[in-house]
Design a protein around this motif. Structure first.
Motif, PDB file in Angstrom:
ATOM      1  N   ILE A  45      97.232  57.312  49.360  1.00 40.24           N
ATOM      2  CA  ILE A  45      96.730  58.684  49.458  1.00 40.24           C
ATOM      3  C   ILE A  45      97.379  59.325  50.676  1.00 40.24           C
ATOM      4  CG2 ILE A  45      94.732  60.179  49.737  1.00 40.24           C
ATOM      5  CD1 ILE A  45      93.040  58.096  48.361  1.00 40.24           C
ATOM      6  N   ARG A  46      98.191  60.330  50.430  1.00 33.15           N
ATOM      7  CA  ARG A  46      98.846  61.093  51.490  1.00 33.15           C
ATOM      8  C   ARG A  46      98.083  62.402  51.667  1.00 33.15           C
ATOM      9  NH1 ARG A  46     104.975  62.597  52.924  1.00 33.15           N
ATOM     10  NH2 ARG A  46     104.658  64.714  53.689  1.00 33.15           N
ATOM     11  N   ILE A  47      97.650  62.662  52.902  1.00 34.05           N
ATOM     12  CA  ILE A  47      96.916  63.883  53.203  1.00 34.05           C
ATOM     13  C   ILE A  47      97.817  64.765  54.058  1.00 34.05           C
ATOM     14  CG2 ILE A  47      94.790  64.869  54.125  1.00 34.05           C
ATOM     15  CD1 ILE A  47      93.611  61.985  53.906  1.00 34.05           C
ATOM     16  N   ASP A  48      98.434  65.729  53.444  1.00 35.63           N
ATOM     17  CA  ASP A  48      99.316  66.634  54.186  1.00 35.63           C
ATOM     18  C   ASP A  48      98.486  67.490  55.134  1.00 35.63           C
ATOM     19  OD1 ASP A  48     102.107  66.244  53.282  1.00 35.63           O
ATOM     20  OD2 ASP A  48     101.251  66.654  51.318  1.00 35.63           O
ATOM     21  N   GLY A  49      98.845  67.421  56.411  1.00 39.95           N
ATOM     22  CA  GLY A  49      98.116  68.149  57.433  1.00 39.95           C
ATOM     23  C   GLY A  49      96.878  67.433  57.929  1.00 39.95           C
ATOM     24  N   GLY A  50      96.547  66.298  57.319  1.00 36.33           N
ATOM     25  CA  GLY A  50      95.342  65.570  57.702  1.00 36.33           C
ATOM     26  C   GLY A  50      95.503  64.827  59.009  1.00 36.33           C
ATOM     27  N   GLY A  51      94.455  64.828  59.815  1.00 32.41           N
ATOM     28  CA  GLY A  51      94.468  64.149  61.097  1.00 32.41           C
ATOM     29  C   GLY A  51      93.825  62.784  61.044  1.00 32.41           C
ATOM     30  N   HIS A  52      93.404  62.311  62.220  1.00 39.10           N
ATOM     31  CA  HIS A  52      92.805  60.982  62.328  1.00 39.10           C
ATOM     32  C   HIS A  52      91.300  61.090  62.080  1.00 39.10           C
ATOM     33  CE1 HIS A  52      93.418  56.791  63.416  1.00 39.10           C
ATOM     34  NE2 HIS A  52      92.257  56.827  64.060  1.00 39.10           N
ATOM     35  N   ALA A  53      90.959  61.483  60.867  1.00 34.24           N
ATOM     36  CA  ALA A  53      89.561  61.672  60.468  1.00 34.24           C
ATOM     37  C   ALA A  53      89.460  61.370  58.982  1.00 34.24           C
ATOM     38  CB  ALA A  53      89.097  63.095  60.759  1.00 34.24           C
ATOM     39  N   GLU A  54      88.567  60.471  58.605  1.00 30.36           N
ATOM     40  CA  GLU A  54      88.428  60.076  57.218  1.00 30.36           C
ATOM     41  C   GLU A  54      88.020  61.275  56.356  1.00 30.36           C
ATOM     42  OE1 GLU A  54      86.990  58.762  60.070  1.00 30.36           O
ATOM     43  OE2 GLU A  54      85.636  57.227  59.275  1.00 30.36           O
ATOM     44  N   PRO A  55      88.652  61.439  55.193  1.00 31.53           N
ATOM     45  CA  PRO A  55      88.302  62.563  54.326  1.00 31.53           C
ATOM     46  C   PRO A  55      86.851  62.460  53.843  1.00 31.53           C
ATOM     47  CG  PRO A  55      90.344  61.509  53.639  1.00 31.53           C
ATOM     48  CD  PRO A  55      89.722  60.612  54.645  1.00 31.53           C
ATOM     49  N   SER A  56      86.181  63.589  53.784  1.00 29.84           N
ATOM     50  CA  SER A  56      84.807  63.588  53.287  1.00 29.84           C
ATOM     51  C   SER A  56      84.368  65.001  52.939  1.00 29.84           C
ATOM     52  CB  SER A  56      83.846  63.000  54.320  1.00 29.84           C
ATOM     53  OG  SER A  56      82.518  62.986  53.839  1.00 29.84           O
ATOM     54  N   ILE A  57      83.570  65.091  51.894  1.00 29.19           N
ATOM     55  CA  ILE A  57      82.944  66.358  51.528  1.00 29.19           C
ATOM     56  C   ILE A  57      81.627  66.526  52.275  1.00 29.19           C
ATOM     57  CG2 ILE A  57      81.957  67.686  49.608  1.00 29.19           C
ATOM     58  CD1 ILE A  57      83.847  66.022  47.750  1.00 29.19           C
ATOM     59  N   SER A  58      80.884  65.443  52.407  1.00 28.68           N
ATOM     60  CA  SER A  58      79.501  65.511  52.900  1.00 28.68           C
ATOM     61  C   SER A  58      79.316  65.134  54.362  1.00 28.68           C
ATOM     62  CB  SER A  58      78.611  64.606  52.045  1.00 28.68           C
ATOM     63  OG  SER A  58      79.008  63.244  52.173  1.00 28.68           O
ATOM     64  N   ARG A  59      80.229  64.361  54.942  1.00 29.86           N
ATOM     65  CA  ARG A  59      80.125  63.956  56.343  1.00 29.86           C
ATOM     66  C   ARG A  59      81.270  64.606  57.107  1.00 29.86           C
ATOM     67  NH1 ARG A  59      76.758  61.486  52.664  1.00 29.86           N
ATOM     68  NH2 ARG A  59      75.574  59.756  53.592  1.00 29.86           N
ATOM     69  N   ARG A  60      80.908  65.584  57.927  1.00 30.40           N
ATOM     70  CA  ARG A  60      81.921  66.387  58.598  1.00 30.40           C
ATOM     71  C   ARG A  60      81.876  66.138  60.093  1.00 30.40           C
ATOM     72  NH1 ARG A  60      85.653  67.413  55.606  1.00 30.40           N
ATOM     73  NH2 ARG A  60      86.248  69.227  56.863  1.00 30.40           N
ATOM     74  N   TYR A  61      83.021  65.760  60.627  1.00 32.25           N
ATOM     75  CA  TYR A  61      83.098  65.530  62.064  1.00 32.25           C
ATOM     76  C   TYR A  61      82.951  66.831  62.843  1.00 32.25           C
ATOM     77  CZ  TYR A  61      84.618  60.666  61.563  1.00 32.25           C
ATOM     78  OH  TYR A  61      84.673  59.334  61.285  1.00 32.25           O
TER      79      TYR A  61
END
Length: 324
Positions: free
Chosen positions: A267-283
């Motif tokens: 899974i490549r997340i373009d523009g994604g940082g060092h934070a796990e992807p999530s809909i419900s848990r937001r840093y």
């Protein structure tokens, strides 16, 4: 109310829990290095048979409590407790303890003081003996330094696992002695905007002496794909975007079409940082400012469970059993 919500999101983040979670109980195991601690999420429904076991490994500076949503900041991997209750899965979240994980970059002296692979192996044995976990359906997922630990487990005790996932963690470069020898299904996740572990490998200049250079995320997946003997003819799918203004987007590349056999996913997340992807848990917004943007298009725990659920550990061949 909107202003206060915005302030809370910036400083505290948010966690939206909409489904029942498996209750959590503590576990202490006596190990050569001393007592080791783990949290277990055991589904409330009586087991109709053996249950899958998922081991969730926290990142550096975090804890078992944090990764299961019981401490700040809100962890996307805490969604595993919802999956546990819904799918009748046992979840184990061990604590790294003092000094962090003895992961795939750890030297022999560090491992001799605290053998975390042996600790995880003991957790698996406990879950099998006490909680009726299925030895053929044991999975590991780790984030950041926990992802490095997941690599080490996959390399050293692959016979104990059916699959693993390393999130926001490139494995050691191919020149490093820590390399896999046994094929295993693997799900590798990384973001191109990761400010701690570079998606394209190496290390950021400001990491100085605090971390080793890593392999790229894509080559980390390639290592496992080549070891599995999977042809380089993957299926690629874009993950639908939920928010048009989100600066990140994700795509899933999958080698191997049978979910019950060896597969390798990226899974490549373009523009994604060092934070796990999530809909419900937001840093919190401040954390995203430091480590890079958090994708909100999918739940990493849910997509990992979809990857894991049909996979089983390979049984020894008949001739191996006769020779044993």
């Amino acid at each position: 109310m909107g202003f206060l919500h915005g302030i809370k999101t910036v400083f505290l983040g948010s966690a939206t829990v909409t489904a029942p979670c498996a209750p959590v109980t503590p576990l202490v195991l006596d190990r050569p290095e001393g007592p080791r601690h783990c949290l277990l999420g055991i589904p409330t429904a009586a087991a109709a048979g053996k249950r899958p076991l998922v081991i969730v490994l926290h990142g550096a500076g975090a804890s078992a409590e944090q990764v299961l949503g019981m401490a700040f900041p809100p962890s996307p991997l805490s969604v595993w407790l919802e999956i546990a209750e819904r799918e009748h899965v046992i979840v184990a979240a061990p604590d790294a303890g003092k000094g962090g994980w003895s992961e795939c970059f750890a030297g022999a002296a560090q491992v001799a003081k605290k053998d975390d692979v042996a600790f995880i192996d003991a957790i698996i044995s406990h879950a099998v003996a006490v909680h009726n976990a299925d030895e053929e359906r044991v999975y590991v997922i780790g984030v950041s330094r926990g992802g490095w630990m997941a690599y080490r487990i996959a390399m050293e005790i692959p016979q104990r696992l059916a699959a693993f996932s390393a999130v926001l963690a490139g494995m050691p470069p191919r020149s490093h002695p820590m390399q896999p020898r046994v094929p295993l299904s693997a799900l590798i996740v990384g973001g191109t905007g990761d400010r701690l572990i570079p998606y394209h490998g190496g290390k950021h200049w400001y990491a100085l002496g605090f971390m080793e250079p890593v392999n790229s995320i894509e080559d980390s997946a390639r290592v496992w794909r080549e070891l599995a003997g999977l042809p380089d003819t993957p299926d690629r799918t874009g993950i639908p975007r939920r928010h048009p203004l989100d600066k990140t987007c994700a795509a899933f590349t999958l080698w191997g079409r049978d979910p019950g056999q060896l597969q390798v996913g990226l899974i490549r997340i373009d523009g994604g940082g060092h934070a796990e992807p999530s809909i419900s848990r937001r840093y919190p917004g401040l954390i995203n400012k430091m480590v890079g943007a958090q994708n909100g298009d999918f739940e990493i725990a849910e997509i990992a469970w979809d990857f894991f659920r049909h996979k089983r550990a390979a049984r020894p061949a008949a001739q191996d059993l006769q020779q044993a």
